[in-house]
Scaffold this motif. Structure first.
Motif, PDB file in Angstrom:
ATOM      1  N   ILE A 116       0.831  -1.206   0.000  1.00 44.48           N
ATOM      2  CA  ILE A 116       0.000   0.000   0.000  1.00 44.48           C
ATOM      3  C   ILE A 116       0.870   1.262   0.000  1.00 44.48           C
ATOM      4  CG2 ILE A 116      -1.819   1.265   1.223  1.00 44.48           C
ATOM      5  CD1 ILE A 116      -3.015  -1.404   2.012  1.00 44.48           C
ATOM      6  N   ARG A 149      -7.991   8.772  -4.671  1.00 47.64           N
ATOM      7  CA  ARG A 149      -9.333   8.180  -4.574  1.00 47.64           C
ATOM      8  C   ARG A 149      -9.382   6.847  -5.327  1.00 47.64           C
ATOM      9  NH1 ARG A 149     -13.642   9.467  -1.142  1.00 47.64           N
ATOM     10  NH2 ARG A 149     -13.292  11.617  -0.567  1.00 47.64           N
ATOM     11  N   GLU A 150      -8.875   6.858  -6.562  1.00 47.32           N
ATOM     12  CA  GLU A 150      -8.883   5.636  -7.367  1.00 47.32           C
ATOM     13  C   GLU A 150      -8.052   4.558  -6.693  1.00 47.32           C
ATOM     14  OE1 GLU A 150      -9.300   7.147 -11.958  1.00 47.32           O
ATOM     15  OE2 GLU A 150      -7.386   7.404 -10.985  1.00 47.32           O
ATOM     16  N   LEU A 198      -7.537   4.199  -3.499  1.00 45.57           N
ATOM     17  CA  LEU A 198      -8.332   3.682  -2.368  1.00 45.57           C
ATOM     18  C   LEU A 198      -9.410   2.710  -2.846  1.00 45.57           C
ATOM     19  CD1 LEU A 198      -9.163   6.494   0.178  1.00 45.57           C
ATOM     20  CD2 LEU A 198      -8.361   4.202   0.670  1.00 45.57           C
ATOM     21  N   ASP A 199     -10.067   3.046  -3.968  1.00 48.33           N
ATOM     22  CA  ASP A 199     -11.068   2.141  -4.533  1.00 48.33           C
ATOM     23  C   ASP A 199     -10.401   0.817  -4.887  1.00 48.33           C
ATOM     24  OD1 ASP A 199     -12.883   4.184  -4.275  1.00 48.33           O
ATOM     25  OD2 ASP A 199     -12.737   4.820  -6.373  1.00 48.33           O
ATOM     26  N   VAL A 248      -7.812  -0.550  -3.399  1.00 49.45           N
ATOM     27  CA  VAL A 248      -7.582  -1.319  -2.167  1.00 49.45           C
ATOM     28  C   VAL A 248      -8.869  -2.029  -1.763  1.00 49.45           C
ATOM     29  CG1 VAL A 248      -6.849  -1.232   0.243  1.00 49.45           C
ATOM     30  CG2 VAL A 248      -5.805   0.295  -1.404  1.00 49.45           C
ATOM     31  N   ALA A 249     -10.010  -1.323  -1.875  1.00 49.41           N
ATOM     32  CA  ALA A 249     -11.293  -1.938  -1.531  1.00 49.41           C
ATOM     33  C   ALA A 249     -11.550  -3.150  -2.412  1.00 49.41           C
ATOM     34  CB  ALA A 249     -12.423  -0.914  -1.681  1.00 49.41           C
ATOM     35  N   ALA A 305      -1.774   5.190   5.651  1.00 50.18           N
ATOM     36  CA  ALA A 305      -3.066   5.580   6.216  1.00 50.18           C
ATOM     37  C   ALA A 305      -3.128   7.094   6.382  1.00 50.18           C
ATOM     38  CB  ALA A 305      -3.290   4.888   7.556  1.00 50.18           C
ATOM     39  N   LEU A 352      -3.540   8.673   2.879  1.00 45.04           N
ATOM     40  CA  LEU A 352      -4.861   8.346   2.335  1.00 45.04           C
ATOM     41  C   LEU A 352      -5.936   9.138   3.071  1.00 45.04           C
ATOM     42  CD1 LEU A 352      -4.518   4.486   1.912  1.00 45.04           C
ATOM     43  CD2 LEU A 352      -4.642   6.176   0.089  1.00 45.04           C
ATOM     44  N   GLY A 353      -5.685   9.426   4.348  1.00 41.14           N
ATOM     45  CA  GLY A 353      -6.643  10.182   5.154  1.00 41.14           C
ATOM     46  C   GLY A 353      -6.877  11.584   4.613  1.00 41.14           C
ATOM     47  N   THR A 392      -7.705  12.337   1.754  1.00 45.33           N
ATOM     48  CA  THR A 392      -8.817  12.364   0.796  1.00 45.33           C
ATOM     49  C   THR A 392     -10.151  12.615   1.487  1.00 45.33           C
ATOM     50  OG1 THR A 392      -9.143   9.984   1.004  1.00 45.33           O
ATOM     51  CG2 THR A 392      -7.729  10.728  -0.792  1.00 45.33           C
ATOM     52  N   TYR A 424     -14.912  -1.177 -13.145  1.00 46.82           N
ATOM     53  CA  TYR A 424     -14.735   0.054 -12.365  1.00 46.82           C
ATOM     54  C   TYR A 424     -14.436   1.230 -13.288  1.00 46.82           C
ATOM     55  CZ  TYR A 424     -12.197   3.438  -9.495  1.00 46.82           C
ATOM     56  OH  TYR A 424     -11.754   4.580  -8.913  1.00 46.82           O
ATOM     57  N   ASN A 439     -14.338   4.130   1.088  1.00 44.29           N
ATOM     58  CA  ASN A 439     -13.025   4.749   1.322  1.00 44.29           C
ATOM     59  C   ASN A 439     -12.641   4.899   2.789  1.00 44.29           C
ATOM     60  OD1 ASN A 439     -12.524   4.842  -1.361  1.00 44.29           O
ATOM     61  ND2 ASN A 439     -12.928   6.994  -1.634  1.00 44.29           N
ATOM     62  N   VAL A 497     -11.915   1.489   4.346  1.00 43.61           N
ATOM     63  CA  VAL A 497     -10.619   0.913   3.976  1.00 43.61           C
ATOM     64  C   VAL A 497      -9.504   1.541   4.810  1.00 43.61           C
ATOM     65  CG1 VAL A 497      -8.917   0.767   2.120  1.00 43.61           C
ATOM     66  CG2 VAL A 497     -11.300   0.234   1.653  1.00 43.61           C
ATOM     67  N   ILE A 498      -9.568   2.858   4.992  1.00 46.21           N
ATOM     68  CA  ILE A 498      -8.544   3.524   5.811  1.00 46.21           C
ATOM     69  C   ILE A 498      -8.636   3.023   7.256  1.00 46.21           C
ATOM     70  CG2 ILE A 498      -7.604   5.744   6.563  1.00 46.21           C
ATOM     71  CD1 ILE A 498      -8.835   6.996   4.095  1.00 46.21           C
TER      72      ILE A 498
END
Lengths: 167, 189
Positions: A23, A40-41, A43-44, A46-47, A123, A126-127, A129, B108, B125, B128-129
């Motif tokens: 990550i 954003r992309e 993070l998507d 990772v989901a 983290a 990413l936070g 965003t 996607y 989002n 996930v964080i």
């Protein structure tokens, strides 16, 4: 495409400490340095790699497809996993002669704190965003659920998708 | 190119190796250790292809580079049928998730602009964080010990998050540091 291959090969070579270290590594290279995809992309992605079976490292496939289509995904997957497959084939071959396993173990245990720090830094960035208050509330709620219950991460991500649709 | 182990029973066919690891790849949800546990049950307990001890050695070496779930599969494949077995085990393990992730990534990118999907993904989002934060805490509790461990974890965090140094370089530096430390500790004992 060559840049893509070389980038993922480099990551494959420095891929210590299990899936989560990917990550921060991928985020730094692909989002901050090359700007091939947005945070954003990422993070998507990772989901999506959490939702699918297989190692979290499949995040490499997602980002590869994002950068250069299906071929990009294939190149990214092969390049990121090539170094460790070759290494394991060598380990399998010289397995009986490798007596230095303790040294490897101690080294790895020594690297792991740095991996923890790096994943924390992912983290952190990413936070950035997150904007609205309810996103922060969702983060805190998710953290508490992951921390103190054994709820399945997959279900949590699917559930949060539903919540997102309703909000 | 047969591995060093001599086996009385007929060797496992390459197809069988590929098929079994496909199954592991398809059903291995949850990443990392969850997948290793599944592999262990299938390979050691059900098929008895390798002994539990051999499997644990594979796992220990598997943690050097890359994801250890994949490495353990490669190791078992190699022990059974040499290089071809190892490569087929790795490919079989990765193929199902590769196809699924590629398909999802394609969907996607195609439907990214749809308002409903946008909202759903925006909902995932923060979760996930949150998951990453929980992993950090969990790993921290298990893997970070003593002053030197905390110092390393905090410096890595500061270097990557605050100073924005190259993450790969930070990790490489940590590997060198840990190796030197391991040599030093061995000298002591």
């Amino acid at each position: 495409m060559l840049t893509l291959a070389w980038t993922y090969l480099k990551i494959g070579l420095i891929f210590f400490g299990g899936g989560y270290v990917l990550i921060p590594l991928l985020q730094h290279l692909l989002v901050d340095q090359y700007r091939w995809l947005t945070l954003r992309e990422f993070l998507d992605g990772v989901a999506i790699s959490q939702l699918t079976p297989g190692p979290l490292a499949m995040l490499a496939t997602f980002t590869g497809v994002r950068v250069a289509g299906f071929g990009g995904g294939l190149v990214a997957t092969i390049c990121i996993f090539l170094p460790c497959v070759v290494l394991m084939l060598l380990v399998g071959k010289y397995y009986n002669r490798l007596k230095e396993i303790d040294l490897i173990r101690v080294t790895l245990d020594g690297v792991l704190p740095a991996v923890v720090g790096l994943v924390a830094s992912a983290a952190w960035s990413l936070g950035t965003t997150l904007g609205s208050l309810h996103e922060w509330l969702l983060l805190i709620a998710a953290f508490c659920l992951f921390r103190w219950t054994s709820v399945n991460p997959m279900l949590m991500i699917l559930g949060s998708g539903l919540i997102g649709m309703l909000l | 190119m047969t591995p060093t182990v001599t086996r009385q029973n007929p060797p496992v066919s390459l197809w069988e190796i590929f098929a079994l690891f496909c199954k592991v790849g398809l059903t291995g949800f949850g990443g990392g250790m969850a997948i290793v546990a599944l592999t262990e049950r299938m390979v050691v307990q059900e098929k008895q292809w390798v002994t539990a001890e051999e499997f644990l050695h594979g796992l220990a070496f598997g943690q050097i580079l890359g994801p250890f779930s994949l490495n353990t599969c490669t190791f078992v494949g190699y022990r059974l049928r040499g290089v071809a077995g190892g490569v087929l085990a790795a490919v079989g393990f990765l193929l199902p998730s590769f196809l699924i992730v590629s398909l999802l990534a394609w969907l996607y990118l195609r439907f990214q602009h749809l308002q409903l999907l946008k909202k759903a993904l925006a909902g995932t989002n923060p979760v996930v964080i949150g998951l990453i934060c929980a992993v950090v805490l969990d790993m921290g509790k298990k893997q970070v010990h003593g002053y030197s461990g905390w110092l390393l974890a905090l410096s890595a965090f500061a270097a990557a998050a605050l100073l924005q140094l190259n993450v790969a370089l930070v990790l490489a530096a940590a590997v060198v540091w840990a190796f030197v430390r391991a040599l030093y500790l061995r000298r002591l004992s």
